[in-house]
Design an enzyme around this catalytic site. Structure first.
Site, PDB file in Angstrom:
ATOM      1  N   LYS A  13      -4.972  -0.803  -4.847  1.00 16.88           N
ATOM      2  CA  LYS A  13      -4.188   0.367  -4.451  1.00 16.88           C
ATOM      3  C   LYS A  13      -3.327   0.771  -5.641  1.00 16.88           C
ATOM      4  O   LYS A  13      -2.412   0.033  -6.044  1.00 16.88           O
ATOM      5  CB  LYS A  13      -3.294   0.041  -3.250  1.00 16.88           C
ATOM      6  CG  LYS A  13      -2.784   1.274  -2.509  1.00 16.88           C
ATOM      7  CD  LYS A  13      -3.913   1.957  -1.745  1.00 16.88           C
ATOM      8  CE  LYS A  13      -3.383   2.916  -0.693  1.00 16.88           C
ATOM      9  NZ  LYS A  13      -4.480   3.520   0.087  1.00 16.88           N
ATOM     10  N   THR A  58      -7.176  -1.748   0.941  1.00  9.81           N
ATOM     11  CA  THR A  58      -6.186  -1.314  -0.053  1.00  9.81           C
ATOM     12  C   THR A  58      -4.884  -0.917   0.638  1.00  9.81           C
ATOM     13  O   THR A  58      -3.805  -1.055   0.050  1.00  9.81           O
ATOM     14  CB  THR A  58      -6.718  -0.150  -0.899  1.00  9.81           C
ATOM     15  OG1 THR A  58      -6.956   0.991  -0.066  1.00  9.81           O
ATOM     16  CG2 THR A  58      -8.001  -0.541  -1.621  1.00  9.81           C
ATOM     17  N   HIS A 247       5.137  15.046 -35.476  1.00 10.42           N
ATOM     18  CA  HIS A 247       5.323  15.667 -36.779  1.00 10.42           C
ATOM     19  C   HIS A 247       6.443  16.705 -36.757  1.00 10.42           C
ATOM     20  O   HIS A 247       6.580  17.485 -35.810  1.00 10.42           O
ATOM     21  CB  HIS A 247       4.027  16.335 -37.229  1.00 10.42           C
ATOM     22  CG  HIS A 247       2.898  15.368 -37.430  1.00 10.42           C
ATOM     23  ND1 HIS A 247       2.895  14.428 -38.419  1.00 10.42           N
ATOM     24  CD2 HIS A 247       1.738  15.211 -36.751  1.00 10.42           C
ATOM     25  CE1 HIS A 247       1.776  13.717 -38.360  1.00 10.42           C
ATOM     26  NE2 HIS A 247       1.053  14.180 -37.346  1.00 10.42           N
TER      27      HIS A 247
END
EC number: 1.7.3.3
Length: 299
Positions: A13, A58, A247
Site C-alpha cells: 500500500k 493492501t 544553474h
C-alpha cells in the site's frame, strides 16, 4: 523451448498519509508522514491462479500503518518503520520480507504575540526527511536520508580545466553560484541508534561541507559531504548523494547601460547537470536488501 515464468514480485500500500498529534500536554507535538508498505514472499498462487489465500490485503497494511502510529507511537520514523516491518515479517505467515519507505514533512510552530503557539504550526518549506526499512530472514536494514534540500552559495565554487571538444562552448569560471536540490541517503550498520540526534548531526555535516569547501567541482563537494558523515558516524557504512545543478547564469544588462558584476542572475531550472556519487568505507558490510526499493523496484 523456453517457458514463461513468474519473475520477482511484491505488493503493498503506497503513500499512506499519516499524521500523529501528541495531545497529552497543553503543548502538542505533530509528526506528519507519507508511508509506503511492501510485502515480499511466495505469492505465486495469486499471480498464476488468482488464489488470494496467502495475500494480506493492501487495505490491511494501510490500517496497520495508522494503528501503529497510535499503539507504537510515531516519534522517530526509523523506529516506527522497524516496528511495522517486524510485525509483517514475524506475525504474517506468508510474508518473509517487508519494506517500509517513509517521508516526513516538517512543521514549525506559529508565532503568536511573540511566542511559539502550543498547537498551531506552519508547514516548513525545507527538506523532506526519509527512511527506508527492510526486514527479512537475512537481517534488518535501515537507510536514513533527506531530499529536496535546496542549498545555494554565491561564491566559493569554480568550474574550469574541463574536457572540451568541437561542441564545447561553455566558458571556464573561477567564481560562480553553486546551487542544488540535494538528495542524500545513508545506510546504517546498526538499529541501536539515536535517530533524531544522528539526523540532525548529518544535516549539519552536509551543510557545513557545502559551505566551507572551495569547490572545484560539485563532485568534489559531494565526496567531502559523504566523507564528513562517515568520519563522524562509525555506524554508517555508506552515503549516496544526488545533486542536480540549479544553474544561475549572469544576466546581460548591457542593453540598459548597466554593469552586472555577478549580482543579477537568471535561475534556469532545466536542463540541468545531475551529479551522483556513493561514498563508502572499503570494509563496509554487505548492503543486503537495503537498497531494494519499493516503488521502481521492478525496473
Amino acid at each position: 523451448m523456453s517457458r514463461i515464468i513468474l519473475g520477482k514480485n511484491q505488493y503493498g500500500k503506497a503513500e499512506n498519509r499519516v499524521v500523529r498529534i501528541y495531545r497529552d500536554t497543553p503543548r502538542h507535538e505533530i509528526h506528519d508522514i507519507n508511508v509506503s508498505t511492501c510485502l515480499r514472499g511466495d505469492f505465486s498462487a495469486a499471480h498464476l491462479a488468482g488464489d488470494q489465500s496467502e495475500v494480506l490485503p493492501t487495505d490491511t497494511q494501510k490500517q496497520t500503518a495508522y494503528a501503529y502510529a497510535k499503539s507504537n507511537g510515531l516519534v522517530s520514523i526509523e523506529d516506527y518503520g522497524l516496528a511495522l516491518a517486524r510485525h509483517f515479517v514475524n506475525d504474517v505467515e506468508p510474508v518473509d520480507g517487508a519494506r517500509i519507505e517513509i517521508e516526513e514533512y516538517a512543521w514549525e510552530r506559529a508565532i503568536v504575540d511573540g511566542a511559539e503557539h502550543d498547537y498551531t504550526w506552519i508547514r516548513k518549506g525545507q527538506e523532506v526527511r526519509t527512511a527506508a526499512i527492510t526486514v527479512d530472514g537475512a537481517g534488518e536494514w535501515v537507510v536514513g536520508g533527506l531530499k529536496d534540500m535546496v542549498i545555494l552559495k554565491s561564491t566559493g565554487s569554480e568550474f574550469a580545466g574541463f574536457l572540451t571538444d568541437p561542441y564545447t562552448i561553455l566558458e571556464p569560471t573561477h567564481d560562480r553560484v553553486m546551487a542544488t536540490s540535494l538528495a542524500a541517503q545513508w545506510r546504517f550498520t546498526s538499529t541501536d541508534v539515536d535517530w533524531e540526534a544522528t539526523f540532525a548531526g548529518i544535516k549539519i555535516q552536509l551543510v557545513e561541507q557545502f559551505a566551507l569547501v572551495q569547490s572545484l567541482a560539485l563532485q568534489q563537494t559531494l565526496f567531502e559531504m559523504g566523507r564528513a558523515v562517515l568520519e563522524t558516524y562509525p555506524f554508517i557504512a555508506e552515503v549516496r548523494l544526488s545533486a542536480p545543478n540549479k544553474h544561475h547564469f549572469i544576466y546581460d544588462l548591457t542593453p540598459f547601460g548597466l554593469q552586472n558584476d555577478k549580482e543579477v542572475f537568471n535561475a534556469d531550472d532545466r536542463p540541468y547537470g545531475l551529479i551522483q556519487a556513493t561514498v563508502t568505507r572499503d570494509d563496509a558490510p554487505a548492503a543486503g536488501a537495503a537498497w531494494d526499493v519499493y516503488q521502481g523496484w521492478l525496473s
